[in-house]
Design an enzyme around this catalytic site. Structure first.
Site, PDB file in Angstrom:
ATOM      1  N   ASP A  84     -36.438 -48.027  22.021  1.00 16.67           N
ATOM      2  CA  ASP A  84     -37.143 -47.174  21.052  1.00 16.67           C
ATOM      3  C   ASP A  84     -37.552 -45.883  21.736  1.00 16.67           C
ATOM      4  O   ASP A  84     -38.642 -45.789  22.252  1.00 16.67           O
ATOM      5  CB  ASP A  84     -38.362 -47.929  20.501  1.00 16.67           C
ATOM      6  CG  ASP A  84     -39.032 -47.179  19.363  1.00 16.67           C
ATOM      7  OD1 ASP A  84     -38.430 -46.238  18.828  1.00 16.67           O
ATOM      8  OD2 ASP A  84     -40.174 -47.540  19.032  1.00 16.67           O
ATOM      9  N   HIS A  95     -42.583 -50.966  21.597  1.00 14.86           N
ATOM     10  CA  HIS A  95     -43.885 -50.371  21.961  1.00 14.86           C
ATOM     11  C   HIS A  95     -44.600 -51.138  23.075  1.00 14.86           C
ATOM     12  O   HIS A  95     -45.826 -51.169  23.099  1.00 14.86           O
ATOM     13  CB  HIS A  95     -44.809 -50.262  20.727  1.00 14.86           C
ATOM     14  CG  HIS A  95     -44.290 -49.351  19.655  1.00 14.86           C
ATOM     15  ND1 HIS A  95     -44.995 -49.070  18.500  1.00 14.86           N
ATOM     16  CD2 HIS A  95     -43.139 -48.634  19.555  1.00 14.86           C
ATOM     17  CE1 HIS A  95     -44.287 -48.231  17.742  1.00 14.86           C
ATOM     18  NE2 HIS A  95     -43.157 -47.963  18.367  1.00 14.86           N
ATOM     19  N   HIS A 154     -35.003 -40.365  17.959  1.00 15.13           N
ATOM     20  CA  HIS A 154     -36.122 -39.588  18.502  1.00 15.13           C
ATOM     21  C   HIS A 154     -36.192 -39.691  20.019  1.00 15.13           C
ATOM     22  O   HIS A 154     -36.040 -40.750  20.595  1.00 15.13           O
ATOM     23  CB  HIS A 154     -37.449 -39.953  17.839  1.00 15.13           C
ATOM     24  CG  HIS A 154     -37.885 -41.376  18.003  1.00 15.13           C
ATOM     25  ND1 HIS A 154     -38.655 -41.795  19.066  1.00 15.13           N
ATOM     26  CD2 HIS A 154     -37.674 -42.481  17.246  1.00 15.13           C
ATOM     27  CE1 HIS A 154     -38.910 -43.101  18.936  1.00 15.13           C
ATOM     28  NE2 HIS A 154     -38.317 -43.531  17.852  1.00 15.13           N
ATOM     29  N   GLU A 212     -41.621 -38.457  16.947  1.00 15.18           N
ATOM     30  CA  GLU A 212     -41.533 -39.428  15.848  1.00 15.18           C
ATOM     31  C   GLU A 212     -42.719 -40.378  15.884  1.00 15.18           C
ATOM     32  O   GLU A 212     -43.283 -40.727  14.855  1.00 15.18           O
ATOM     33  CB  GLU A 212     -40.229 -40.238  15.947  1.00 15.18           C
ATOM     34  CG  GLU A 212     -39.961 -41.131  14.743  1.00 15.18           C
ATOM     35  CD  GLU A 212     -40.501 -42.550  14.854  1.00 15.18           C
ATOM     36  OE1 GLU A 212     -40.496 -43.260  13.850  1.00 15.18           O
ATOM     37  OE2 GLU A 212     -40.966 -42.957  15.943  1.00 15.18           O
ATOM     38  N   ASP A 256     -32.486 -45.790  15.104  1.00 15.62           N
ATOM     39  CA  ASP A 256     -33.823 -46.020  15.659  1.00 15.62           C
ATOM     40  C   ASP A 256     -34.238 -47.467  15.425  1.00 15.62           C
ATOM     41  O   ASP A 256     -35.390 -47.737  15.121  1.00 15.62           O
ATOM     42  CB  ASP A 256     -34.818 -45.043  15.015  1.00 15.62           C
ATOM     43  CG  ASP A 256     -36.203 -45.165  15.626  1.00 15.62           C
ATOM     44  OD1 ASP A 256     -36.315 -45.693  16.749  1.00 15.62           O
ATOM     45  OD2 ASP A 256     -37.178 -44.757  14.971  1.00 15.62           O
TER      46      ASP A 256
END
Ligand SMILES: [Zn+2]
Length: 494
Positions: free
Chosen positions: A316, A459, A304, A350, A378
Site C-alpha cells: 500500500d 497500514h 499513490h 492518498e 491500490d
C-alpha cells in the site's frame, strides 16, 4: 487501499510454475497472421462494435506476447526494491516522500516515458512523534499502539484514565455521558471486512468525545494478526472536542474488553507525541506513452506514492505505482505504441488528505472528457484475478447504456487475460485517487486480486516488500499492460 476478495493462497504459486505456464502459453498460442503487435488496417469490420470475439481476434496475439514476455522480466521488481528498501515509507510532508517524488521522475525518464513531470501539490503534514500506550491497572503492561493519522497529541504529560470498552456505536450511545465522561473509550469491534470496520477508526474518536471521553483506543481495522496495530486516518467531527486516539492490536482490544467486562477498575496511560504542522510541498508525478494517432485521448493508470509512516508502504501502495509504471515501460520495450496516450500518474497524499487526487482533477479538468478510462491499482499485489469496473457515475446513480456498453467492451479486453487467470470483470472498482473524476463522467476501474492476506499487512509495520511475490508482481504488470494497450488501441474508444 481498498477492499479485496478472498480466494486461493497466492504464495503457493512458485516462480518456476509460472515460467512453465509462460512457456506453455507461448507454444500453445496460435498467432493470427499480421496480428502480433501490428495494427490491423481499419476497414468497415473494425468500425463495428468491439465484441469479445473481435477483440480476441484482433488483439489475442499481441496480448499473449505482452504476457509471456512480462512474466520473465526483473526490471520492475528492482524498481520496487529501490523504492521500498532504498526510500522506505513515505508519509505526506516527510522528506522521504519528496525523495520518492524525485526518484519517480528519474525512474519514469529512465524507463523511457515521455512528458515526465512533477505537478506541484500542497499536502498536509502530520508527524507521529513518540508514543507510549500502557495498561496501568490492574497490572502494568505496554500495549503496542499507533496513533491514528491526524490525531492530536496528549501533550508532554501522559493521559491516564479509566477505560470503558464498547463493541458498537449503539453500545456507546447507551452508555452516554454517564458511562463515558472522563474515560478512555476502547472500541473493541471485531473485524468484519475493512469497509464495515473502518468506521470505528474514522469516526469513533469524535463519537466518543461527544459523550465526554478524553481519549480513544480503536481495535485495529484488520484481521487478527500477531499483536499488530494498524494505523490509518481518523476524521474529527466539527461539533466534538478533538481527543487523542490510537489503534491497538486486536488481541489487546479484546483483553481490555474482557477486563472492563468484569466490572473491576481498568486504567490506561496514553502518551502521544503526534502533531499537525503547516502544509508541505509535494507533487503528483506524471509520465506518458504518447498515442500514435490520437495522442489527446488518455488512458490513465496509477496508484499513490505516499504511504503511512510504518513498514515500507510496499503493498500500500508502492507496488501499485511501480506496476503501473512497469506496465507502460514494458509496452515501450516491446515497441508497442497504441493509438491513444497511456498516462501513468503517481498520486500524492492518498492516505491522509486526497490532495493529489483533487489537484489532478482540477488541473486536468479541461481534458477529462478525453480520459477514456482511469485504472487505479491500490489493493495490493496478491495474485490478480481480473478487473473491477464502476458501472455508474455515482454511488446512487443507475448504470446507463453508455456505462453498460463500456463494460461489455472491457469484458472482452479483460478476457485476453484468461491464460493467467486474470480475466474476470466485476462490478464496482475504481479507487480513491480517481474517484473525484468519476463524477465528471470518466470511466474508472481497478485491478482486483485474490485479496487473501492484504488486510493483515495494511497500514502496519509489516507492510514490507517481502510480502510481495515477485511472480505475482509480474502478473500485475502483464495484466495492466494488456488492458492498457488494448483499451488505448481499440478502433473506437470505450
Ligand atoms: Zn492505498
Amino acid at each position: 487501499m481498498k477492499a479485496g476478495r478472498r480466494g486461493t493462497d497466492p504464495s503457493s504459486t512458485t516462480r518456476a510454475a509460472w515460467i512453465v505456464i509462460a512457456v506453455l502459453a507461448a507454444f500453445g498460442f496460435q498467432e493470427a497472421p499480421g496480428q502480433n503487435g501490428s495494427r490491423p488496417v481499419d476497414g468497415p469490420a473494425s468500425r463495428a462494435s468491439a465484441h469479445a470475439e473481435d477483440i480476441a481476434a484482433r488483439y489475442g496475439g499481441v496480448a499473449q506476447r505482452i504476457i509471456t514476455t512480462a512474466i520473465l522480466r526483473n526490471e520492475g521488481w528492482e524498481k520496487l526494491q529501490e523504492l521500498c528498501d532504498g526510500i522506505g515509507h513515505r508519509l505526506s510532508g516527510s522528506p522521504a516522500l519528496e525523495r520518492a517524488v524525485a526518484w519517480s521522475v528519474e525512474t519514469m525518464k529512465k524507463s523511457g516515458l515521455e512528458n515526465v513531470r512533477a505537478e506541484k501539490v500542497m499536502v498536509p503534514c502530520w508527524v507521529r512523534g513518540e508514543e507510549l500506550v500502557e495498561l496501568v491497572e490492574p497490572r502494568s503492561a505496554r500495549l503496542p499502539a499507533l496513533a491514528l493519522g491526524g490525531s492530536v497529541g496528549t501533550g508532554p504529560d501522559a493521559l491516564v484514565a479509566p477505560v470503558v470498552a464498547v463493541r458498537s456505536f449503539d453500545e456507546l450511545d447507551q452508555l452516554g455521558e454517564a458511562g463515558v465522561k472522563g474515560k478512555i473509550v476502547v472500541f473493541n469491534v471485531p473485524y468484519d471486512g475493512y469497509g464495515k470496520t473502518v468506521q470505528f477508526r474514522s469516526n469513533g474518536p469524535s463519537r466518543a468525545a461527544k459523550h465526554g471521553a478524553v481519549g480513544a483506543l480503536v481495535r485495529s481495522a484488520g484481521p487478527s494478526g500477531l499483536r499488530t496495530p494498524h494505523t490509518g486516518a481518523l476524521r474529527y467531527a466539527d461539533d466534538a472536542p478533538k481527543i487523542p486516539a490510537a489503534a491497538i492490536s486486536s488481541e489487546d482490544a479484546a483483553m481490555l474488553g474482557r477486563l472492563a467486562g468484569k466490572g473491576e477498575p481498568v486504567k490506561v496511560s496514553m502518551k502521544l507525541g503526534c502533531e499537525s504542522r503547516p502544509d508541505a510541498e509535494s507533487a503528483n508525478v506524471v509520465g506518458e506513452l504518447l498515442g500514435a494517432t490520437n495522442p489527446d485521448e488518455i488512458v490513465l493508470v496509477g496508484g499513490h506514492l505516499d504511504s503511512w509512516d510504518v513498514g515500507q508502504g510496499a503493498q500500500d501502495d508502492g507496488g501499485g505505482v511501480v506496476t503501473s509504471l512497469e506496465a507502460v515501460a514494458h509496452l515501450k520495450r516491446l515497441g508497442l505504441r497504441p493509438r491513444r496516450t497511456i498516462r501513468v500518474v503517481f498520486f500524492t497524499n492518498e492516505e491522509n488528505g486526497l490532495r493529489g487526487a483533487h489537484a489532478y482533477r482540477e488541473r486536468h479538468l479541461a481534458e477529462l472528457g478525453k480520459h477514456v478510462l482511469a485504472i487505479e491499482t491500490d489493493g495490493g499485489l496478491e495474485k490478480p484475478i481480473g478487473f473491477g469496473f464502476q458501472e455508474k457515475p455515482a454511488r446512487d446513480a443507475d448504470p446507463t447504456p453508455r456505462y453498460r456498453a463500456a463494460a461489455e467492451k472491457l469484458r472482452g479486453v479483460v478476457g485476453l487475460l484468461a491464460s493467467i487467470g486474470a480475466d474476470s470483470l466485476s462490478a464496482g472498482g475504481g479507487g480513491a485517487d480517481i474517484d473525484p473524476m468519476r463524477k465528471d463522467g470518466v470511466f474508472v476501474a481497478s485491478i482486483e486480486t485474490v485479496g487473501t492476506r492484504y488486510f493483515e499487512w495494511h497500514h502496519t509495520e509489516a507492510d514490507t516488500i517481502d510480502k510481495i511475490d515477485p511472480t505475482s508482481f509480474n502478473l500485475h504488470v502483464a495484466a495492466l499492460a494488456v488492458v492498457l494497450y488494448v483499451v488505448a488501441d481499440l478502433p473506437e474508444r470505450l
